[in-house]
Motif scaffolding. Structure first.
Motif, PDB file in Angstrom:
ATOM      1  N   GLU A 134      24.957   8.611   0.011  1.00  0.00           N
ATOM      2  CA  GLU A 134      23.590   9.158   0.079  1.00  0.00           C
ATOM      3  C   GLU A 134      23.407  10.000   1.343  1.00  0.00           C
ATOM      4  OE1 GLU A 134      20.944   5.816  -0.805  1.00  0.00           O
ATOM      5  OE2 GLU A 134      21.816   5.784  -2.814  1.00  0.00           O
ATOM      6  N   GLU A 181      13.506  11.413  -2.613  1.00  0.00           N
ATOM      7  CA  GLU A 181      14.229  10.150  -2.583  1.00  0.00           C
ATOM      8  C   GLU A 181      15.611  10.387  -3.200  1.00  0.00           C
ATOM      9  OE1 GLU A 181      13.654   7.329  -1.218  1.00  0.00           O
ATOM     10  OE2 GLU A 181      15.293   6.201  -2.132  1.00  0.00           O
ATOM     11  N   LYS A 183      19.356   9.163  -4.524  1.00  0.00           N
ATOM     12  CA  LYS A 183      20.228   8.083  -5.002  1.00  0.00           C
ATOM     13  C   LYS A 183      21.585   8.679  -5.330  1.00  0.00           C
ATOM     14  CE  LYS A 183      17.379   4.760  -4.606  1.00  0.00           C
ATOM     15  NZ  LYS A 183      17.616   4.039  -3.337  1.00  0.00           N
ATOM     16  N   ARG A 184      22.645   8.008  -4.919  1.00  0.00           N
ATOM     17  CA  ARG A 184      23.986   8.570  -5.148  1.00  0.00           C
ATOM     18  C   ARG A 184      24.528   8.274  -6.540  1.00  0.00           C
ATOM     19  NH1 ARG A 184      27.998   5.142  -5.286  1.00  0.00           N
ATOM     20  NH2 ARG A 184      29.458   6.863  -5.284  1.00  0.00           N
ATOM     21  N   ARG A 186      23.425   6.472 -10.649  1.00  0.00           N
ATOM     22  CA  ARG A 186      22.447   6.616 -11.719  1.00  0.00           C
ATOM     23  C   ARG A 186      21.164   5.923 -11.257  1.00  0.00           C
ATOM     24  NH1 ARG A 186      23.102   6.919 -17.558  1.00  0.00           N
ATOM     25  NH2 ARG A 186      25.351   6.894 -17.300  1.00  0.00           N
ATOM     26  N   ALA A 187      20.112   6.698 -11.045  1.00  0.00           N
ATOM     27  CA  ALA A 187      18.871   6.149 -10.471  1.00  0.00           C
ATOM     28  C   ALA A 187      18.078   5.377 -11.527  1.00  0.00           C
ATOM     29  CB  ALA A 187      18.028   7.265  -9.881  1.00  0.00           C
ATOM     30  N   ALA A 191      14.104   3.013  -7.954  1.00  0.00           N
ATOM     31  CA  ALA A 191      14.065   4.243  -7.154  1.00  0.00           C
ATOM     32  C   ALA A 191      12.748   4.982  -7.374  1.00  0.00           C
ATOM     33  CB  ALA A 191      15.242   5.147  -7.528  1.00  0.00           C
ATOM     34  N   LEU A 214      12.774  12.745  -7.249  1.00  0.00           N
ATOM     35  CA  LEU A 214      13.901  11.820  -7.282  1.00  0.00           C
ATOM     36  C   LEU A 214      15.161  12.674  -7.443  1.00  0.00           C
ATOM     37  CD1 LEU A 214      15.059   8.936  -7.455  1.00  0.00           C
ATOM     38  CD2 LEU A 214      14.663   9.018  -9.920  1.00  0.00           C
ATOM     39  N   ALA A 216      19.123  12.691  -7.792  1.00  0.00           N
ATOM     40  CA  ALA A 216      20.256  11.818  -8.135  1.00  0.00           C
ATOM     41  C   ALA A 216      21.141  12.537  -9.147  1.00  0.00           C
ATOM     42  CB  ALA A 216      19.737  10.510  -8.732  1.00  0.00           C
ATOM     43  N   ILE A 219      20.038   9.699 -14.170  1.00  0.00           N
ATOM     44  CA  ILE A 219      18.985   8.679 -14.197  1.00  0.00           C
ATOM     45  C   ILE A 219      19.193   7.761 -15.403  1.00  0.00           C
ATOM     46  CG2 ILE A 219      17.148   9.803 -12.871  1.00  0.00           C
ATOM     47  CD1 ILE A 219      16.010  10.888 -15.471  1.00  0.00           C
ATOM     48  N   TYR A 234      12.220  14.899 -11.364  1.00  0.00           N
ATOM     49  CA  TYR A 234      13.627  14.548 -11.206  1.00  0.00           C
ATOM     50  C   TYR A 234      14.419  15.834 -11.018  1.00  0.00           C
ATOM     51  CZ  TYR A 234      18.424  13.443 -12.645  1.00  0.00           C
ATOM     52  OH  TYR A 234      19.796  13.345 -12.697  1.00  0.00           O
TER      53      TYR A 234
END
Lengths: 258, 258
Positions: A134, A181, A183-184, A186-187, A191, A214, A216, A219, A234
């Motif tokens: 991240e 935000e 996420k590295r 699958r969010a 999250a 979001l 990432a 998701i 997203y």
């Protein structure tokens, strides 16, 4: 022709036997490496000519093609998978034509001398895993904000607010305050809740519209709907592009961006 | 080890003789192709792991590295030129480490079985010529206006005005009327005069500021100064990017952009 397990080799073949070996290899969906003296014509999205020289032609099992010179990591000519091939022998020249089906383009390789032909049946079922933390995604977005979305401008990172630390805080192309935000993997819904809390906290202090993103690579199921309900966005993150952007030199600490 | 002119081949070598052959090849700045069963670790801008499988490792004379799987035209891992190499044999595994000097990154390839080693001294002095027509450059800019400059918006092409036809006519990111003159080769003073005429003609009819851009892969000596005097701009055109952008499908005629 010497056989080494699933690899056949032809040393200094004449052009007749080369033609046969290549045709056989292609019909059996083998990968083929040809080393020899050749010249190349490309016609399609543009036109190119490569003058004669000693090179490596690599035809893969899936019909992709690469021509490599002795230097440089990029191929000088290439074609993606699913080419079909025409092989012909005209006036002491072996002509290999790789033709794409969907696009009108063709690569013609003319060999007048072959040093080596390798025909292989390779088995490769190993997975490839790319690991980007991240922190590395954060650094990549700070370096190249377009990785998040066009014209995004970071203002700060790890901004402390009531519920914790915001990964990236900035302005979108319309100048709207934006909370990101990261996420590295699958969010999931956790999250989204975290992001919603940050957006609410910023909204309280800023008293103006605030966006939440979001960021990432993927998701989980149902997350898109939850984001829509909460009026959050997203943005899919390309881990490969992040990896290419981030360089671990001592000179570029994350603090240097601000 | 069979010699075919300037190519040496080792079939099914054991790891000890492989180590020797690779070290010799590297010290003599030869290009080396290794075919075998391997796994790969990359550490640098990110981290990646490639699980075991049968692949082709290509180390070029200039110290660039490519690892190819049996399918796909892109290498799964690669390093640009000027890597240095460490070769070691530990617990029945031959480890080839390619390390970049400027950036902290390394690619480690672990072989437990080699099917073929080819060490080559290839001579390649042929020139590569890329031909992209002015029509193709025009089409590429219309498809992806960022090839000209960021946020450029084409309005029309081959717009007829008094002295002839304007290649591309549009708005720059500040909304200024912009005339673009395209040259596929090294642009000379004739191209500048042509552009100046178009800009003047548009200025007369528009009665508002008009920009002129000379778009070409290169300009001749003295052209930059002439452009500056006439308050015109030069934008370097990347022919390779243009070629990649333009696709000759029947579906995308130039008219489809408008």
């Amino acid at each position: 022709m010497g056989k080494t397990s699933h690899i056949s080799i032809l040393k200094n073949p004449n052009l007749d036997s080369s033609e046969v070996a290549i045709k056989n290899g292609l019909s059996q969906k083998r990968s083929i490496i040809l080393i020899g003296h050749c010249w190349v014509e490309y016609n399609g999205r543009a036109r190119s000519i490569l003058e004669p020289g000693e090179r490596i032609l690599f035809i893969k099992a899936d019909g992709s093609v690469l021509i490599h010179r002795p230097t440089g990591y990029k191929p000088v000519n290439w074609q993606p998978s699913n080419c079909y091939f025409k092989i012909s022998l005209i006036n002491d020249t072996l002509i290999i034509t790789a033709i794409r089906k969907k696009v009108q383009e063709s690569l013609k390789i003319f060999f007048d001398k072959l040093f080596l032909i390798t025909v292989m049946e390779l088995v490769d079922e190993g997975q490839f895993y790319l690991h980007v933390s991240e922190k590395e995604i954060q650094k990549a977005i700070l370096t190249n904000p377009d990785l998040l979305e066009k014209a995004f401008q970071p203002i700060s990172y790890e901004k402390k607010i009531e519920p914790g630390f915001i990964d990236i805080y900035g302005l979108d192309k319309e100048g709207k305050l934006t909370v990101v935000e990261i996420k590295r993997g699958r969010a999931g819904k956790g999250a989204v809740i975290q992001l919603a809390k940050y957006v609410d906290a910023i909204r309280d202090t800023a008293s103006r519209p605030v966006r939440g993103i979001l960021a990432a690579p993927q998701i989980m199921k149902g997350v898109q709907k939850m984001l829509a309900t909460l009026n959050l966005d997203y943005r899919k993150i390309d881990l490969k592009k992040c990896a290419q952007t981030v360089t671990f030199t001592k000179a570029t600490k994350i603090q240097d961006f601000f």
